[in-house]
Design a protein around this motif. Structure first.
Motif, short mmCIF file in Angstrom:
data_model
loop_
_atom_site.label_atom_id
_atom_site.label_comp_id
_atom_site.label_asym_id
_atom_site.label_seq_id
_atom_site.Cartn_x
_atom_site.Cartn_y
_atom_site.Cartn_z
N UNK A 1 -23.35 -28.36 8.61
CA UNK A 1 -24.38 -28.18 7.40
C UNK A 1 -25.62 -28.66 7.85
N UNK A 2 -26.28 -28.19 9.21
CA UNK A 2 -27.53 -28.64 9.44
C UNK A 2 -28.49 -27.30 8.74
N UNK B 1 -16.54 -34.74 3.72
CA UNK B 1 -16.38 -36.30 3.73
C UNK B 1 -17.13 -37.11 4.86
N UNK B 2 -17.21 -38.25 4.87
CA UNK B 2 -17.81 -38.95 6.09
C UNK B 2 -17.36 -38.62 7.46
N UNK B 3 -18.09 -38.68 8.48
CA UNK B 3 -17.62 -38.14 9.71
C UNK B 3 -16.13 -38.33 10.44
N UNK C 1 -21.23 -37.18 -3.47
CA UNK C 1 -22.47 -37.06 -3.84
C UNK C 1 -23.04 -36.00 -3.30
N UNK C 2 -22.92 -35.51 -1.99
CA UNK C 2 -23.45 -34.50 -1.46
C UNK C 2 -23.34 -33.11 -2.25
N UNK C 3 -22.31 -33.13 -2.88
CA UNK C 3 -21.75 -32.04 -3.63
C UNK C 3 -22.20 -31.93 -5.01
N UNK C 4 -22.95 -33.12 -5.36
CA UNK C 4 -23.45 -32.80 -6.87
C UNK C 4 -24.67 -31.77 -6.97
N UNK D 1 -22.33 -27.85 -2.91
CA UNK D 1 -21.29 -27.14 -3.54
C UNK D 1 -21.91 -26.31 -4.62
N UNK D 2 -22.60 -26.69 -5.59
CA UNK D 2 -23.29 -25.74 -6.50
C UNK D 2 -23.77 -24.61 -6.00
N UNK D 3 -24.41 -24.48 -4.89
CA UNK D 3 -24.81 -23.07 -4.45
C UNK D 3 -23.79 -22.36 -4.02
N UNK D 4 -22.62 -22.81 -3.91
CA UNK D 4 -21.45 -21.95 -3.43
C UNK D 4 -21.24 -21.05 -4.82
#
Length: 334
Positions: free
Chosen positions: A128-129, A79-81, A18-21, A25-28
């Motif tokens: 990723x802060x 991934x999760x921590x 979800x964090x990559x939607x 990731x799109x910013x990369x």
């Protein structure tokens, strides 16, 4: 520290979820001299779906295979921590820089292991802060550094949220309240952003003490934390986090008090804050936030890897936040 020898950063993402939607990731694909070339997730159907929708040509279901891809020269661990330490070791052993989601790991000790392996393999480690790179928080730091509100005396965090029925109904699929996966509960997920921001504003926290408890009994992790902390700069702070509050008491506010004024902001709100100066009244400052919220930080990481600037968030700065969270939660009240 070895960065990369190429003229562009070619990302491979581990745990594309979800964090990559939208956030990361799109910013990369948008940042100059940066490409998203491969993604990985253990579920083949889901990773193929992501790669298809986002126009990524390569996908994997095995982390090591993506890491070994010669086209990939930097790894983003989304991934999760609980997987951060193991995957960091794999990426570092392959000589590839690591960008890892926050919180950096489940514990401060795991953070130290991640730092150690990256130093041993001579690869950079970023976390990723991303709030460190957002315009309104950069402005707040500028105002603090300029002495606009005078000498900083204290800072106070107040975060209270309702325990939503949807959280209770979906506990089996909610890793954020599973300490074995997340290190703790929503405190580790959300307060980590706030404490990292304070590290960005005021420097290292050298002392911290607190209490935690599970008052709501909805899940095993702590759902309330209170604490106090002291910065090496001399600033003192307190925090109060509760995730089983009444709807009427919900709040997200950080207040910074100087001897000439006050700054107040929401950590998880819009790109705005209020500035109150003695004899000058209250001023509201507003900034536009990027669609892909991690883009400014990712841009800084790419520039760092290419030797053009230094990143605002590193493994060492992020580990300090984990240390503070461990200290604030270690006195668990039954």
């Amino acid at each position: 520290m070895k960065k990369i020898q190429d003229t562009e950063v070619r990302w491979g993402v581990l745990g594309v979820g979800n964090v990559c939607e939208v956030k990361s990731a799109p910013a990369m694909k948008l940042v100059p001299n940066s490409k998203l070339v491969a993604v990985m997730r253990r579920n083949e159907e889901k990773v193929v779906d992501y790669a298809t929708r986002h126009g990524v040509s390569k996908w994997y279901t095995d982390a090591q295979e993506l890491i070994n891809d010669p086209e990939v020269n930097a790894i983003y661990i989304a991934t999760p921590p609980n997987a951060h330490l193991e995957l960091t070791k794999l990426a570092a052993s392959a000589g590839k820089p690591v960008y890892v989601e926050k919180p950096m790991a489940r514990t401060y000790q795991e953070c130290l292991e991640m730092i150690a392996v990256c130093e041993e393999k001579n690869v950079p480690l970023y976390v990723a802060y991303y709030r460190r790179a957002l315009p309104h928080f950069l402005k707040i730091k500028e105002l603090i550094d300029q002495g606009i509100i005078g000498e900083i005396r204290t800072v106070h965090i107040n975060l209270k949220q309702v325990l939503k029925p949807s959280i209770v109904a979906n506990l089996d699929n909610n890793w954020r309240v599973n300490p074995e996966i997340a290190g703790g509960g929503y405190f580790f997920d959300l307060a980590s952003h706030q404490l990292d921001l304070l590290d960005f504003f005021f420097g290292k926290i050298t002392q911290a003490t607190g209490f935690s408890s599970n008052q709501g009994k909805a899940y095993n992790a702590e759902d309330i934390v209170t604490g106090s902390f002291a910065f090496e700069s001399g600033v003192l702070g307190t925090g109060n986090w509760c995730f089983t509050s009444a709807e009427s008491s919900e709040i997200d506010e950080v207040s910074i008090y100087g001897n000439k004024g006050t700054i107040r902001f929401e950590t998880f709100g819009k790109g705005e804050f209020t500035l109150e100066q003695d004899n000058k009244g209250i001023e509201k400052l507003e900034f536009n936030l990027p669609k892909h919220i991690q883009e400014p930080l990712i841009n800084g990481i790419v520039e760092d890897l290419l030797g053009q600037s230094e990143s605002a968030s590193t493994g060492k700065s992020a580990a300090r936040t984990n240390w503070v969270m461990d200290e604030l939660t270690k006195n668990r009240i039954a």
